[in-house]
Design an enzyme around this catalytic site. Structure first.
Site, PDB file in Angstrom:
ATOM      1  N   CYS A   1      -5.014   0.330  -5.102  1.00  0.00           N
ATOM      2  CA  CYS A   1      -3.642   0.315  -5.657  1.00  0.00           C
ATOM      3  C   CYS A   1      -3.593  -0.811  -6.679  1.00  0.00           C
ATOM      4  CB  CYS A   1      -2.597   0.124  -4.568  1.00  0.00           C
ATOM      5  SG  CYS A   1      -2.478   1.464  -3.369  1.00  0.00           S
TER       6      CYS A   1
ATOM      7  N   HIS B   1      -6.258  -6.361  -2.133  1.00  0.00           N
ATOM      8  CA  HIS B   1      -5.193  -5.470  -1.699  1.00  0.00           C
ATOM      9  C   HIS B   1      -4.162  -6.181  -0.829  1.00  0.00           C
ATOM     10  CE1 HIS B   1      -3.557  -1.475  -0.928  1.00  0.00           C
ATOM     11  NE2 HIS B   1      -3.571  -1.708   0.372  1.00  0.00           N
TER      12      HIS B   1
ATOM     13  N   SER C   1       0.820  -1.194   0.000  1.00  0.00           N
ATOM     14  CA  SER C   1       0.000   0.000   0.000  1.00  0.00           C
ATOM     15  C   SER C   1       0.869   1.264   0.000  1.00  0.00           C
ATOM     16  CB  SER C   1      -0.972  -0.033   1.189  1.00  0.00           C
ATOM     17  OG  SER C   1      -2.028   0.870   1.010  1.00  0.00           O
TER      18      SER C   1
ATOM     19  N   ASP D   1      -7.839  -5.754  -6.386  1.00  0.00           N
ATOM     20  CA  ASP D   1      -7.695  -4.508  -5.630  1.00  0.00           C
ATOM     21  C   ASP D   1      -7.949  -3.321  -6.547  1.00  0.00           C
ATOM     22  OD1 ASP D   1      -6.977  -2.588  -3.712  1.00  0.00           O
ATOM     23  OD2 ASP D   1      -4.874  -2.670  -4.311  1.00  0.00           O
TER      24      ASP D   1
END
Length: 505
Positions: free
Chosen positions: A415, A469, A224, A412
């Site tokens: 990102c 993610h 992240s 995800d």
């Protein structure tokens, strides 16, 4: 400042009625960053009592000039459930402690250290959680640590903990996050120079405390917003080695999972990814994308003009992301296969509950320090850093043979793999042409395709199947195999046999 009129235009645009329509949903007041930070925390079902760990006194202070920089104790967690093989936590060396940050006013950095279940000679791997401002204990207990938290708040062994193949470090950073604290607000960091210098000082003191690990291979990992931290930290270690500062750190590589690294490219991928995944319609895609040229201009100015333009770029560019979410009908932006229930996208509430138990706090030696799972204050302090391009320092590391793995779960949004793939392919280095033309190969684990891999020299990009993610949480076996084979430089090979849960020691 020659770009000031354009910056004023951007700010006026953000605050105008035009930008608060149903298609753009851009912020209408300057409280937006605070609201965004609070939403991030609530979506994980985390409710820290404090906004940041600024203490009224130094709980670990010492008047002795010879006081150790690290206050560490062997870690004996209470009520650990033994696994089926009868192995308990007491059979392995685990540590927790504080590091007195050398180049700070009064900061203390908290960390966990888990020696490898296999061998002390395994690489040392440090994990950094993003946010910015979220504790690395999120990953420790929910992703790739030695154990996870059961519903009854006891601990169970994680069959796929990364300590199976590495000596594993988790650090609460930047200062004010997790159990890390200071008595001086000036120790709150605002950019990657401050963050990476703190981490470098930590490593130096850590290897003084644990010299038996100093010559091991060293890898930096995280996810992240750590897509910012990791390249900056890797560059800081590499620079320190070249300048012969302190202990030489045997940096071999760095891995970024679903990271934010090059916003100028990644923000442009949001609407394309959302359209491809059926999250928004083509008409929504085209309307939202009208803001993209302003976003891209603001990001470019952030790289040259600093604070004001960086804040403006954060506001306008996150309007793109928020517009997508407004049209997505409660979709979980960490995993678009799922819906958020009300404001709850994940339930990590047992993290706060577990770490606030007195026996656990006593075992960690944290005294009266509050656990701040995610800090809105740290989040806001790093806003001027958000739109910086951290890809810029990576080519020099690749040219010197330091390996990079960029991996991303395919579901995800925040990102997403598409934006990460685009910046990796756009990065200019001596192997760029060969990387672009390299074949896309299946990443096979136990006979099944777990992802798609592109590689050339020190650079690897892996799109992970059936993951959002948090890849180590969604695909723990594939994530462990990824780490092991990447460190062994054998990512394209298949795993033949399932590994034994606990290696012999």
């Amino acid at each position: 400042m020659k770009h000031f009129p354009l910056l004023i235009f951007i700010v006026v645009l953000l605050l105008s009625p035009l930008c608060s329509n149903a298609f753009l949903r851009l912020p209408s007041d300057v409280e937006f960053p605070s609201t965004q930070a609070e939403k991030l925390i609530r979506d994980l079902n985390l409710f820290p009592k404090k906004l940041v760990n600024i203490a009224d006194r130094d709980y670990l202070s010492s008047s002795s000039p010879d006081a150790p920089k690290i206050v560490e104790k062997p870690l004996k967690f209470p009520d650990l459930i033994e696994d089926s093989s009868g192995v308990s936590v007491q059979d392995f060396a685990h540590h927790a402690g504080y590091f007195n940050i050398e180049h700070s006013h009064s900061a203390r950095m908290f960390y966990f250290f888990f020696e490898s279940r296999n061998s002390k000679k395994d690489p040392v791997v440090i994990w950094l959680t993003g946010g910015p401002g979220c504790s690395s204990e999120l990953a420790l207990f929910y992703e790739n640590g030695p154990f996870s938290i059961a519903k009854n708040l006891s601990l169970v062994w994680n069959e796929y903990g990364w300590d199976k193949v590495s000596n594993l470090l988790y650090v609460d950073q930047p200062i004010g996050t997790g159990f890390s604290y200071s008595t001086d607000k000036r120790d709150i960091r605002h950019d990657e120079d401050g963050v990476s210098n703190d981490l470098y000082d930590f490593l130096q003191a850590f290897f003084v405390k644990h010299p038996e690990f100093a010559k091991n291979d060293f890898y930096i990992t995280g996810e992240s917003y750590a897509g910012h931290y990791i390249p900056a930290f890797a560059a800081r270690v590499h620079r320190g080695n070249k300048a012969k500062e302190g202990i030489h750190i045997n940096l071999k590589g760095f891995a970024i999972g679903n990271g934010l690294t090059e916003p100028g490219i990644q923000y442009g991928a949001y609407t394309d990814y959302a359209l491809d995944m059926g999250v928004i319609s083509k008409s929504d895609h085209d309307r939202i994308n009208k803001v993209l040229p302003v976003c891209e201009t603001a990001i470019k100015l952030c790289g040259t003009d600093g604070t004001i333009s960086c804040m403006a770029s954060y506001l306008v560019c996150n309007g793109i992301f928020n517009s997508i979410i407004a049209h997505a009908g409660g979709v979980n932006y960490y995993d678009v296969r799922k819906k958020c229930e009300g404001s709850l996208c994940y339930d990590f509430s047992n993290l706060d509950k577990f770490l606030n138990q007195k026996p656990v706090r006593d075992a960690l030696g944290v005294g009266d320090i509050e656990f701040v799972s995610c800090s809105p204050t740290v989040y806001q302090a790093m806003l001027v850093d958000w739109m910086r391009n951290l890809e810029a320092g990576i080519p020099a590391l690749l040219e010197d043979g330091v390996k990079l793995l960029v991996y991303a779960g395919e579901y995800d949004l925040i990102c997403n793999w598409l934006g990460n793939s685009r910046w990796v392919h756009a990065m200019e280095w001596s192997g760029q042409k060969e990387f672009k033309s390299s074949p896309e190969l299946p990443f096979v684990v136990d006979g099944s395709e777990a992802g798609l891999l592109k590689s050339h020299g020190p650079l690897n990009f892996l799109k992970v199947h059936d993951a959002g993610h948090m890849v180590p949480m969604d695909q723990p076996k594939a994530a462990l195999e990824m780490l092991k084979r990447w460190m062994d430089s054998s990512l394209t090979e298949s795993s033949a046999e399932p590994e034994i849960l606990i290696s012999s020691v």
